[in-house]
Motif scaffolding. Structure first.
Motif, PDB file in Angstrom:
ATOM      1  N   ALA A 286       0.834  -1.206   0.000  1.00  0.00           N
ATOM      2  CA  ALA A 286       0.000   0.000   0.000  1.00  0.00           C
ATOM      3  C   ALA A 286       0.867   1.254   0.000  1.00  0.00           C
ATOM      4  O   ALA A 286       0.588   2.216  -0.730  1.00  0.00           O
ATOM      5  CB  ALA A 286      -0.934  -0.003   1.199  1.00  0.00           C
ATOM      6  N   LYS A 287       1.926   1.251   0.798  1.00  0.00           N
ATOM      7  CA  LYS A 287       2.812   2.418   0.859  1.00  0.00           C
ATOM      8  C   LYS A 287       3.501   2.642  -0.488  1.00  0.00           C
ATOM      9  O   LYS A 287       3.597   3.773  -0.956  1.00  0.00           O
ATOM     10  CB  LYS A 287       3.850   2.240   1.960  1.00  0.00           C
ATOM     11  N   LEU A 288       3.945   1.569  -1.130  1.00  0.00           N
ATOM     12  CA  LEU A 288       4.629   1.729  -2.410  1.00  0.00           C
ATOM     13  C   LEU A 288       3.655   2.023  -3.551  1.00  0.00           C
ATOM     14  O   LEU A 288       4.040   2.638  -4.547  1.00  0.00           O
ATOM     15  CB  LEU A 288       5.501   0.517  -2.702  1.00  0.00           C
ATOM     16  N   ASN A 289       2.409   1.629  -3.395  1.00  0.00           N
ATOM     17  CA  ASN A 289       1.384   1.994  -4.388  1.00  0.00           C
ATOM     18  C   ASN A 289       1.189   3.502  -4.429  1.00  0.00           C
ATOM     19  O   ASN A 289       0.856   4.051  -5.482  1.00  0.00           O
ATOM     20  CB  ASN A 289       0.050   1.310  -4.084  1.00  0.00           C
ATOM     21  N   THR A 290       1.434   4.188  -3.314  1.00  0.00           N
ATOM     22  CA  THR A 290       1.253   5.651  -3.271  1.00  0.00           C
ATOM     23  C   THR A 290       2.245   6.369  -4.183  1.00  0.00           C
ATOM     24  O   THR A 290       2.005   7.509  -4.559  1.00  0.00           O
ATOM     25  CB  THR A 290       1.379   6.209  -1.838  1.00  0.00           C
ATOM     26  N   ILE A 291       3.349   5.725  -4.533  1.00  0.00           N
ATOM     27  CA  ILE A 291       4.320   6.326  -5.453  1.00  0.00           C
ATOM     28  C   ILE A 291       4.298   5.623  -6.812  1.00  0.00           C
ATOM     29  O   ILE A 291       5.202   5.796  -7.623  1.00  0.00           O
ATOM     30  CB  ILE A 291       5.745   6.351  -4.862  1.00  0.00           C
ATOM     31  N   GLY A 292       3.271   4.792  -7.033  1.00  0.00           N
ATOM     32  CA  GLY A 292       3.092   4.161  -8.340  1.00  0.00           C
ATOM     33  C   GLY A 292       3.891   2.896  -8.569  1.00  0.00           C
ATOM     34  O   GLY A 292       4.155   2.538  -9.712  1.00  0.00           O
ATOM     35  N   TYR A 293       4.271   2.191  -7.499  1.00  0.00           N
ATOM     36  CA  TYR A 293       5.027   0.941  -7.632  1.00  0.00           C
ATOM     37  C   TYR A 293       4.201  -0.238  -7.130  1.00  0.00           C
ATOM     38  O   TYR A 293       3.465  -0.122  -6.159  1.00  0.00           O
ATOM     39  CB  TYR A 293       6.346   1.016  -6.862  1.00  0.00           C
ATOM     40  N   VAL A 294       4.348  -1.355  -7.821  1.00  0.00           N
ATOM     41  CA  VAL A 294       3.677  -2.605  -7.445  1.00  0.00           C
ATOM     42  C   VAL A 294       4.724  -3.714  -7.406  1.00  0.00           C
ATOM     43  O   VAL A 294       5.759  -3.631  -8.063  1.00  0.00           O
ATOM     44  CB  VAL A 294       2.553  -2.977  -8.435  1.00  0.00           C
ATOM     45  N   TYR A 295       4.428  -4.750  -6.646  1.00  0.00           N
ATOM     46  CA  TYR A 295       5.339  -5.890  -6.567  1.00  0.00           C
ATOM     47  C   TYR A 295       5.113  -6.817  -7.749  1.00  0.00           C
ATOM     48  O   TYR A 295       3.988  -7.219  -8.044  1.00  0.00           O
ATOM     49  CB  TYR A 295       5.141  -6.658  -5.263  1.00  0.00           C
TER      50      TYR A 295
END
Length: 60
Positions: free
Chosen positions: A41-50
């Protein structure tokens, strides 16, 4: 050790850890006692996904 709080630094840190030490995000989170949903969720805020195939966070 605490993980970085800044999302960009966190992404870089996690990708390095995944590349050098862990076979998956699940392994990393278990070992480091992290919540994978919170991390993603935190990395989704900067447009990154696993990306499990690449075993790294990538731009969405």
């Amino acid at each position: 050790m605490a993980v970085p709080n800044d999302p960009v630094i966190l992404m870089s840190y996690l990708n390095t850890q995944l590349r050098d030490h862990y076979a998956s995000l699940e392994d990393l989170c278990k070992t480091m006692d992290l919540d994978p949903a919170e991390i993603t969720a935190k990395l989704n805020t900067i447009g990154y996904v696993y990306n499990a195939q690449r075993n790294q966070f990538v731009p969405a």
